[in-house]
Design a protein around this motif. Structure first.
Motif, PDB file in Angstrom:
ATOM      1  N   GLU A 186     -23.223  27.929 -27.525  1.00  0.00           N
ATOM      2  CA  GLU A 186     -23.150  29.153 -26.668  1.00  0.00           C
ATOM      3  C   GLU A 186     -22.619  30.365 -27.345  1.00  0.00           C
ATOM      4  O   GLU A 186     -23.157  31.573 -27.151  1.00  0.00           O
TER       5      GLU A 186
ATOM      6  N   SER B 117     -21.465  22.443 -28.213  1.00  0.00           N
ATOM      7  CA  SER B 117     -21.962  22.991 -27.141  1.00  0.00           C
ATOM      8  C   SER B 117     -21.115  24.587 -27.219  1.00  0.00           C
ATOM      9  O   SER B 117     -21.665  25.575 -26.885  1.00  0.00           O
TER      10      SER B 117
ATOM     11  N   ASN C 235     -24.872  33.676 -27.580  1.00  0.00           N
ATOM     12  CA  ASN C 235     -24.413  34.889 -27.111  1.00  0.00           C
ATOM     13  C   ASN C 235     -24.571  36.055 -28.278  1.00  0.00           C
ATOM     14  O   ASN C 235     -24.809  37.249 -28.093  1.00  0.00           O
TER      15      ASN C 235
END
Length: 60
Positions: A29, A25, A33
């Protein structure tokens, strides 16, 4: 800013959670981004091309 060790402890307290779930995760992420930052940069460049009226630089 939370440390990675505290995130591992927090992630490990959920039932059925493993350390690899947390790493996956965090990677997802970071990837998301990076893609958002790339999109913003591309829109900036497209705006510059539209604003100056072509791919060639400004008339100086």
């Amino acid at each position: 800013m939370p440390r990675l060790s505290s995130l591992r402890r927090a992630g490990g307290s959920r039932p059925g959670s493993t350390g690899s779930d947390l790493q996956c995760s965090v990677f997802q992420e970071a990837l998301r981004n990076g893609l958002v930052a790339t999109e913003v940069l591309m829109w900036f460049y497209i705006g510059e091309i539209i604003g100056k009226g072509g791919l060639i630089g400004y008339n100086v």
